[in-house]
Design a protein around this motif. Structure first.
Motif, mmCIF file in Angstrom:
data_model
loop_
_atom_site.group_PDB
_atom_site.id
_atom_site.type_symbol
_atom_site.label_atom_id
_atom_site.label_comp_id
_atom_site.label_asym_id
_atom_site.label_seq_id
_atom_site.Cartn_x
_atom_site.Cartn_y
_atom_site.Cartn_z
ATOM 1 N N GLU A 1 55.947 31.455 -80.744
ATOM 2 C CA GLU A 1 55.433 32.789 -81.087
ATOM 3 C C GLU A 1 56.365 33.516 -82.047
ATOM 4 O O GLU A 1 55.927 34.198 -82.958
ATOM 5 N N LEU A 2 57.659 33.366 -81.853
ATOM 6 C CA LEU A 2 58.637 33.996 -82.742
ATOM 7 C C LEU A 2 58.575 33.365 -84.131
ATOM 8 O O LEU A 2 58.613 34.056 -85.138
ATOM 9 N N LEU A 3 58.426 32.063 -84.190
ATOM 10 C CA LEU A 3 58.325 31.351 -85.459
ATOM 11 C C LEU A 3 57.054 31.764 -86.209
ATOM 12 O O LEU A 3 57.092 32.050 -87.403
ATOM 13 N N LYS A 4 55.934 31.856 -85.492
ATOM 14 C CA LYS A 4 54.676 32.276 -86.120
ATOM 15 C C LYS A 4 54.785 33.674 -86.704
ATOM 16 O O LYS A 4 54.315 33.942 -87.795
ATOM 17 N N CYS A 5 55.420 34.571 -85.969
ATOM 18 C CA CYS A 5 55.576 35.951 -86.434
ATOM 19 C C CYS A 5 56.439 36.014 -87.683
ATOM 20 O O CYS A 5 56.133 36.742 -88.616
ATOM 21 N N GLN B 1 56.706 33.882 -89.945
ATOM 22 C CA GLN B 1 56.010 33.279 -91.074
ATOM 23 C C GLN B 1 54.727 34.026 -91.439
ATOM 24 O O GLN B 1 53.987 33.593 -92.309
ATOM 25 N N SER B 2 54.471 35.120 -90.771
ATOM 26 C CA SER B 2 53.247 35.875 -91.056
ATOM 27 C C SER B 2 53.581 37.355 -91.219
ATOM 28 O O SER B 2 54.730 37.752 -91.152
ATOM 29 N N ASN B 3 52.564 38.160 -91.391
ATOM 30 C CA ASN B 3 52.749 39.608 -91.482
ATOM 31 C C ASN B 3 52.524 40.282 -90.136
ATOM 32 O O ASN B 3 52.432 41.495 -90.069
ATOM 33 N N LYS B 4 52.428 39.486 -89.101
ATOM 34 C CA LYS B 4 52.202 40.015 -87.765
ATOM 35 C C LYS B 4 53.351 40.951 -87.376
ATOM 36 O O LYS B 4 54.519 40.603 -87.524
ATOM 37 N N ARG B 5 53.035 42.131 -86.921
ATOM 38 C CA ARG B 5 54.049 43.130 -86.594
ATOM 39 C C ARG B 5 54.349 43.233 -85.103
ATOM 40 O O ARG B 5 55.343 43.809 -84.706
ATOM 41 N N ARG B 6 53.479 42.697 -84.254
ATOM 42 C CA ARG B 6 53.648 42.850 -82.813
ATOM 43 C C ARG B 6 53.147 41.609 -82.105
ATOM 44 O O ARG B 6 52.071 41.111 -82.414
ATOM 45 N N PHE B 7 53.937 41.113 -81.166
ATOM 46 C CA PHE B 7 53.509 39.979 -80.358
ATOM 47 C C PHE B 7 54.319 39.963 -79.064
ATOM 48 O O PHE B 7 55.216 40.772 -78.878
ATOM 49 N N TRP B 8 53.978 39.042 -78.162
ATOM 50 C CA TRP B 8 54.585 38.981 -76.841
ATOM 51 C C TRP B 8 55.300 37.656 -76.643
ATOM 52 O O TRP B 8 54.834 36.617 -77.103
ATOM 53 N N LEU B 9 56.429 37.701 -75.946
ATOM 54 C CA LEU B 9 57.147 36.503 -75.544
ATOM 55 C C LEU B 9 57.294 36.528 -74.029
ATOM 56 O O LEU B 9 57.629 37.561 -73.447
ATOM 57 N N HIS B 10 57.021 35.396 -73.396
ATOM 58 C CA HIS B 10 57.237 35.278 -71.954
ATOM 59 C C HIS B 10 58.143 34.082 -71.724
ATOM 60 O O HIS B 10 57.875 32.991 -72.212
ATOM 61 N N GLY B 11 59.225 34.289 -71.014
ATOM 62 C CA GLY B 11 60.159 33.207 -70.738
ATOM 63 C C GLY B 11 61.294 33.704 -69.875
ATOM 64 O O GLY B 11 61.124 34.624 -69.085
ATOM 65 N N ARG B 12 62.442 33.091 -70.046
ATOM 66 C CA ARG B 12 63.588 33.468 -69.215
ATOM 67 C C ARG B 12 64.815 33.741 -70.088
ATOM 68 O O ARG B 12 64.897 33.284 -71.214
ATOM 69 N N ILE B 13 65.752 34.452 -69.502
ATOM 70 C CA ILE B 13 67.020 34.722 -70.163
ATOM 71 C C ILE B 13 67.984 33.609 -69.753
ATOM 72 O O ILE B 13 68.327 33.481 -68.576
ATOM 73 N N ASN B 14 68.373 32.790 -70.725
ATOM 74 C CA ASN B 14 69.303 31.683 -70.464
ATOM 75 C C ASN B 14 70.746 32.136 -70.388
ATOM 76 O O ASN B 14 71.524 31.618 -69.606
ATOM 77 N N ALA B 15 71.118 33.062 -71.274
ATOM 78 C CA ALA B 15 72.519 33.471 -71.377
ATOM 79 C C ALA B 15 72.605 34.890 -71.918
ATOM 80 O O ALA B 15 71.653 35.390 -72.520
ATOM 81 N N VAL B 16 73.745 35.504 -71.696
ATOM 82 C CA VAL B 16 74.032 36.836 -72.210
ATOM 83 C C VAL B 16 75.317 36.727 -73.024
ATOM 84 O O VAL B 16 76.283 36.105 -72.578
#
Length: 156
Positions: A18-22, A24-39
């Motif tokens: 989803e981040l890669l698609k955004c 490469q496009s003009n998309k201004r808003r999208f959602w990511l669902h996953g986990r935090i691996n590290a801080v």
């Protein structure tokens, strides 16, 4: 600023689709669902920000902090979170700088409280907070701003 070694280490894995698609496009808003691996525990977890526009301010003459973005002279400024996390989903990983609001919601404590606990001379995120964030499932709304075309990450 990240060194080239850090950059290559951080971005050698594949990005979430989803981040890669955004990017490469003009998309201004999208959602990511996953986990935090590290801080990222090496970077400052807070910044002093302008009272008018909420951007970082720098200490100038006589201790005054002038905002380079809006020109407002801040006698104090406000603390704002600036936490960087490695986000992962089934398609890849990416390092995201969480918005102040997202960080506040994830951590569950105000940045003023955390700074007061350890003093404003300590700018590294406390271990107990970083450990609590690691492994957490999260949904992020990603918004690319028009003015700078920079991604801003907000937890939803």
């Amino acid at each position: 600023m990240m060194s080239s070694t850090q950059n290559s280490k951080r971005y050698s894995k594949s990005l979430p689709s989803e981040l890669l698609k955004c990017s490469q496009s003009n998309k201004r808003r999208f959602w990511l669902h996953g986990r935090i691996n590290a801080v990222d525990r090496e970077k400052d977890f807070w910044q002093l920000s302008c009272l008018m526009c909420a951007r970082r301010v720098w200490r100038g003459e006589e201790g005054l902090r002038t905002c380079v973005h809006c020109g407002h002279v801040n006698h104090n400024g406000i603390y704002r979170y600036s936490v960087e996390v490695e986000f992962a989903d089934e398609s890849g990983t990416a390092w995201l700088v969480l918005s102040h609001e997202a960080s506040t919601r994830l951590i569950g404590l105000s940045v003023d409280y955390v700074v007061a606990l350890q003093g404003d001379a300590v700018m590294r995120l406390p271990d107990w907070i970083a450990e609590d964030l690691q492994g957490r499932e999260a949904v992020f709304e990603v918004v690319r701003t028009a003015e700078e075309d920079v991604a801003v990450f907000v937890l939803v």
